[in-house]
Design a protein around this motif. Structure first.
Motif, PDB file in Angstrom:
ATOM      1  N   THR A   1     -10.254  11.957  28.586  1.00 50.43           N
ATOM      2  CA  THR A   1      -8.990  12.492  28.070  1.00 50.43           C
ATOM      3  C   THR A   1      -8.914  12.285  26.558  1.00 50.43           C
ATOM      4  O   THR A   1      -8.504  13.182  25.804  1.00 50.43           O
ATOM      5  CB  THR A   1      -7.798  11.799  28.747  1.00 50.43           C
ATOM      6  OG1 THR A   1      -7.887  11.993  30.167  1.00 50.43           O
ATOM      7  CG2 THR A   1      -6.471  12.365  28.256  1.00 50.43           C
ATOM      8  N   PHE A   2      -9.314  11.109  26.114  1.00 49.82           N
ATOM      9  CA  PHE A   2      -9.359  10.770  24.689  1.00 49.82           C
ATOM     10  C   PHE A   2     -10.297  11.724  23.950  1.00 49.82           C
ATOM     11  O   PHE A   2      -9.943  12.315  22.917  1.00 49.82           O
ATOM     12  CB  PHE A   2      -9.826   9.311  24.568  1.00 49.82           C
ATOM     13  CG  PHE A   2     -10.005   8.808  23.173  1.00 49.82           C
ATOM     14  CD1 PHE A   2      -8.926   8.599  22.337  1.00 49.82           C
ATOM     15  CD2 PHE A   2     -11.275   8.498  22.694  1.00 49.82           C
ATOM     16  CE1 PHE A   2      -9.100   8.107  21.048  1.00 49.82           C
ATOM     17  CE2 PHE A   2     -11.459   8.007  21.418  1.00 49.82           C
ATOM     18  CZ  PHE A   2     -10.364   7.816  20.592  1.00 49.82           C
ATOM     19  N   LEU A   3     -11.481  11.931  24.523  1.00 45.65           N
ATOM     20  CA  LEU A   3     -12.459  12.818  23.909  1.00 45.65           C
ATOM     21  C   LEU A   3     -11.967  14.263  23.891  1.00 45.65           C
ATOM     22  O   LEU A   3     -12.255  15.019  22.951  1.00 45.65           O
ATOM     23  CB  LEU A   3     -13.785  12.744  24.668  1.00 45.65           C
ATOM     24  CG  LEU A   3     -14.575  11.435  24.525  1.00 45.65           C
ATOM     25  CD1 LEU A   3     -15.786  11.449  25.448  1.00 45.65           C
ATOM     26  CD2 LEU A   3     -15.014  11.232  23.091  1.00 45.65           C
ATOM     27  N   ASN A   4     -11.235  14.631  24.930  1.00 44.41           N
ATOM     28  CA  ASN A   4     -10.735  16.001  25.011  1.00 44.41           C
ATOM     29  C   ASN A   4      -9.784  16.315  23.855  1.00 44.41           C
ATOM     30  O   ASN A   4      -9.734  17.443  23.357  1.00 44.41           O
ATOM     31  CB  ASN A   4     -10.024  16.224  26.348  1.00 44.41           C
ATOM     32  CG  ASN A   4      -9.889  17.694  26.697  1.00 44.41           C
ATOM     33  OD1 ASN A   4     -10.685  18.535  26.271  1.00 44.41           O
ATOM     34  ND2 ASN A   4      -8.873  18.024  27.473  1.00 44.41           N
TER      35      ASN A   4
ATOM     36  N   MET B   1     -18.598  14.651  18.175  1.00 45.57           N
ATOM     37  CA  MET B   1     -17.926  13.628  18.991  1.00 45.57           C
ATOM     38  C   MET B   1     -18.922  12.655  19.578  1.00 45.57           C
ATOM     39  O   MET B   1     -18.729  11.438  19.528  1.00 45.57           O
ATOM     40  CB  MET B   1     -17.135  14.296  20.114  1.00 45.57           C
ATOM     41  CG  MET B   1     -15.887  15.015  19.666  1.00 45.57           C
ATOM     42  SD  MET B   1     -14.907  15.543  21.080  1.00 45.57           S
ATOM     43  CE  MET B   1     -16.077  16.566  21.947  1.00 45.57           C
ATOM     44  N   LYS B   2     -20.011  13.193  20.153  1.00 43.54           N
ATOM     45  CA  LYS B   2     -20.990  12.331  20.809  1.00 43.54           C
ATOM     46  C   LYS B   2     -21.555  11.298  19.850  1.00 43.54           C
ATOM     47  O   LYS B   2     -21.572  10.095  20.138  1.00 43.54           O
ATOM     48  CB  LYS B   2     -22.123  13.184  21.391  1.00 43.54           C
ATOM     49  CG  LYS B   2     -23.179  12.364  22.124  1.00 43.54           C
ATOM     50  CD  LYS B   2     -24.328  13.237  22.612  1.00 43.54           C
ATOM     51  CE  LYS B   2     -25.243  13.617  21.476  1.00 43.54           C
ATOM     52  NZ  LYS B   2     -26.486  14.287  21.949  1.00 43.54           N
TER      53      LYS B   2
ATOM     54  N   THR C   1     -20.395  10.320  16.957  1.00 46.65           N
ATOM     55  CA  THR C   1     -19.382   9.421  16.401  1.00 46.65           C
ATOM     56  C   THR C   1     -18.985   8.352  17.411  1.00 46.65           C
ATOM     57  O   THR C   1     -18.880   7.162  17.063  1.00 46.65           O
ATOM     58  CB  THR C   1     -18.134  10.219  15.967  1.00 46.65           C
ATOM     59  OG1 THR C   1     -18.519  11.200  15.009  1.00 46.65           O
ATOM     60  CG2 THR C   1     -17.102   9.296  15.353  1.00 46.65           C
ATOM     61  N   ILE C   2     -18.788   8.764  18.666  1.00 48.30           N
ATOM     62  CA  ILE C   2     -18.379   7.808  19.707  1.00 48.30           C
ATOM     63  C   ILE C   2     -19.502   6.814  19.987  1.00 48.30           C
ATOM     64  O   ILE C   2     -19.282   5.590  20.030  1.00 48.30           O
ATOM     65  CB  ILE C   2     -17.982   8.544  21.000  1.00 48.30           C
ATOM     66  CG1 ILE C   2     -16.735   9.399  20.767  1.00 48.30           C
ATOM     67  CG2 ILE C   2     -17.753   7.550  22.138  1.00 48.30           C
ATOM     68  CD1 ILE C   2     -15.491   8.625  20.428  1.00 48.30           C
ATOM     69  N   ILE C   3     -20.721   7.321  20.195  1.00 47.97           N
ATOM     70  CA  ILE C   3     -21.846   6.429  20.485  1.00 47.97           C
ATOM     71  C   ILE C   3     -22.102   5.494  19.309  1.00 47.97           C
ATOM     72  O   ILE C   3     -22.295   4.280  19.479  1.00 47.97           O
ATOM     73  CB  ILE C   3     -23.115   7.240  20.816  1.00 47.97           C
ATOM     74  CG1 ILE C   3     -22.931   7.980  22.145  1.00 47.97           C
ATOM     75  CG2 ILE C   3     -24.342   6.331  20.879  1.00 47.97           C
ATOM     76  CD1 ILE C   3     -24.073   8.920  22.488  1.00 47.97           C
ATOM     77  N   GLY C   4     -22.089   6.053  18.097  1.00 49.05           N
ATOM     78  CA  GLY C   4     -22.330   5.228  16.916  1.00 49.05           C
ATOM     79  C   GLY C   4     -21.273   4.154  16.734  1.00 49.05           C
ATOM     80  O   GLY C   4     -21.595   2.994  16.427  1.00 49.05           O
ATOM     81  N   SER C   5     -20.003   4.508  16.939  1.00 48.71           N
ATOM     82  CA  SER C   5     -18.911   3.538  16.786  1.00 48.71           C
ATOM     83  C   SER C   5     -19.009   2.435  17.826  1.00 48.71           C
ATOM     84  O   SER C   5     -18.766   1.254  17.535  1.00 48.71           O
ATOM     85  CB  SER C   5     -17.558   4.251  16.897  1.00 48.71           C
ATOM     86  OG  SER C   5     -17.418   5.229  15.883  1.00 48.71           O
ATOM     87  N   THR C   6     -19.355   2.813  19.061  1.00 42.29           N
ATOM     88  CA  THR C   6     -19.489   1.822  20.129  1.00 42.29           C
ATOM     89  C   THR C   6     -20.624   0.852  19.826  1.00 42.29           C
ATOM     90  O   THR C   6     -20.464  -0.371  19.946  1.00 42.29           O
ATOM     91  CB  THR C   6     -19.737   2.521  21.481  1.00 42.29           C
ATOM     92  OG1 THR C   6     -18.661   3.419  21.756  1.00 42.29           O
ATOM     93  CG2 THR C   6     -19.844   1.501  22.605  1.00 42.29           C
TER      94      THR C   6
ATOM     95  N   LYS D   1     -18.188  25.047  19.872  1.00 44.25           N
ATOM     96  CA  LYS D   1     -18.205  24.085  20.975  1.00 44.25           C
ATOM     97  C   LYS D   1     -19.381  23.128  20.845  1.00 44.25           C
ATOM     98  O   LYS D   1     -19.220  21.910  21.004  1.00 44.25           O
ATOM     99  CB  LYS D   1     -18.267  24.829  22.311  1.00 44.25           C
ATOM    100  CG  LYS D   1     -17.010  25.600  22.660  1.00 44.25           C
ATOM    101  CD  LYS D   1     -17.145  26.275  24.020  1.00 44.25           C
ATOM    102  CE  LYS D   1     -15.865  27.034  24.375  1.00 44.25           C
ATOM    103  NZ  LYS D   1     -15.966  27.701  25.701  1.00 44.25           N
ATOM    104  N   ASP D   2     -20.555  23.660  20.565  1.00 46.89           N
ATOM    105  CA  ASP D   2     -21.754  22.812  20.457  1.00 46.89           C
ATOM    106  C   ASP D   2     -21.617  21.814  19.313  1.00 46.89           C
ATOM    107  O   ASP D   2     -21.962  20.632  19.457  1.00 46.89           O
ATOM    108  CB  ASP D   2     -22.999  23.676  20.242  1.00 46.89           C
ATOM    109  CG  ASP D   2     -23.402  24.442  21.485  1.00 46.89           C
ATOM    110  OD1 ASP D   2     -22.913  24.087  22.575  1.00 46.89           O
ATOM    111  OD2 ASP D   2     -24.190  25.396  21.367  1.00 46.89           O
ATOM    112  N   GLN D   3     -21.121  22.283  18.203  1.00 49.40           N
ATOM    113  CA  GLN D   3     -20.971  21.399  17.048  1.00 49.40           C
ATOM    114  C   GLN D   3     -19.922  20.336  17.316  1.00 49.40           C
ATOM    115  O   GLN D   3     -20.099  19.162  16.950  1.00 49.40           O
ATOM    116  CB  GLN D   3     -20.603  22.219  15.809  1.00 49.40           C
ATOM    117  CG  GLN D   3     -20.798  21.458  14.498  1.00 49.40           C
ATOM    118  CD  GLN D   3     -20.609  22.350  13.289  1.00 49.40           C
ATOM    119  OE1 GLN D   3     -19.836  23.303  13.329  1.00 49.40           O
ATOM    120  NE2 GLN D   3     -21.337  22.074  12.220  1.00 49.40           N
TER     121      GLN D   3
END
Length: 258
Positions: A176-179, A199-200, A202-207, A192-194
């Motif tokens: 939901t957050f990612l959406n 997101m991918k 940024t999220i993976i890197g931040s985690t 959409k691809d970009q």
């Protein structure tokens, strides 16, 4: 070992996918569902053995992936067979080991309670387990089997409701957050691809950055929210709308149903 999965919906199928990703796993996996067509579909996808009708229970491990409302009737059906040597693995929400044992009417059954999440399909689940320790050897095998799906954590059974919220339910909240990010990216003209790539990464890197840092989450937030910068303006919106409290309330609501 012969392993029977009863109920291979999204979660059961994800576990089988994770287990079968290990080419060295040579144990036989059987699947049984309400419809034989469903079992055939799963068998073709994961190279497992479909069971058309439960005519015996000559399996070492029986994994229960059914809805809570269906368990009592299933227990009645299974009690037609001799229940003594099998290990039952239950991922039925809010069903304790004692409740399962009582419904089976047999306190000598080896029962392992688990709570995985959908990331098992990509070997990234965090799976909790607790057991009544009647057969430690088979329980050890169960833990090793589900280790193919990600990490496995032993927790006290009274922690299962909170764990279910934190690890079992949270992927939905994270999606939901990612959406929200995704819709914002599309609104601002990204493809959409970009949008997915942004997101991918940024999220993976931040985690990964947070797990490799000695700083607390508050310290990490403050390090990015420099005065008069753009980040702090968005952070103010999150804090004004009690973003963290909303997350905690969502987790608490899920916990109460677990």
């Amino acid at each position: 070992m012969k392993i029977l999965f009863i109920g291979t919906g999204h979660m059961g199928s994800a576990l089988i996918s994770g287990i079968k990703s290990n080419n060295n796993f040579k144990e036989q996996i059987f699947v049984f569902n309400r419809t034989y067509e469903k079992s055939l579909d799963v068998s073709k996808k994961y190279n497992v053995i479909p069971v058309k009708k439960l005519e015996h229970l000559n399996y070492d491990i029986v994994v229960l992936g059914i809805r809570p409302a269906d368990f009592e009737q299933l227990a009645v059906d299974l009690k037609k067979f001799t229940l003594e040597k099998q290990t039952f693995v239950t991922m039925i929400n809010a069903l304790s080991i004692k409740q399962a044992s009582d419904i089976f009417g047999n306190n000598k059954l080896n029962i392992v309670r688990i709570m995985p999440n959908m990331n098992a399909a990509i070997q990234q689940s965090v799976t909790a387990y607790s057991s009544n320790k009647i057969n430690s050897e088979v329980t050890k095998f169960v833990i090793e089997m589900f280790s193919n799906c990600g990490t496995v954590e032993e927790i006290p059974e009274d922690k299962f409701p909170a764990f279910t919220a934190l690890a079992g339910c949270s992927p939905s909240y994270i999606f939901t957050f990612l959406n929200g990010f995704y819709k914002y990216a599309l609104k601002n003209g990204f493809s959409k691809d970009q949008a997915y790539r942004i997101m991918k990464n940024t999220i993976i890197g931040s985690t990964e950055y947070s797990t490799n840092s000695d700083n607390s989450f508050d310290e990490l937030i403050n390090s990015i929210c420099v005065p008069n910068g753009s980040t702090i303006e968005g952070q103010k919106v999150l804090e004004t709308n009690n973003f963290q409290d909303i997350i905690i309330k969502a987790l608490e609501a899920a916990k109460q149903k677990s």
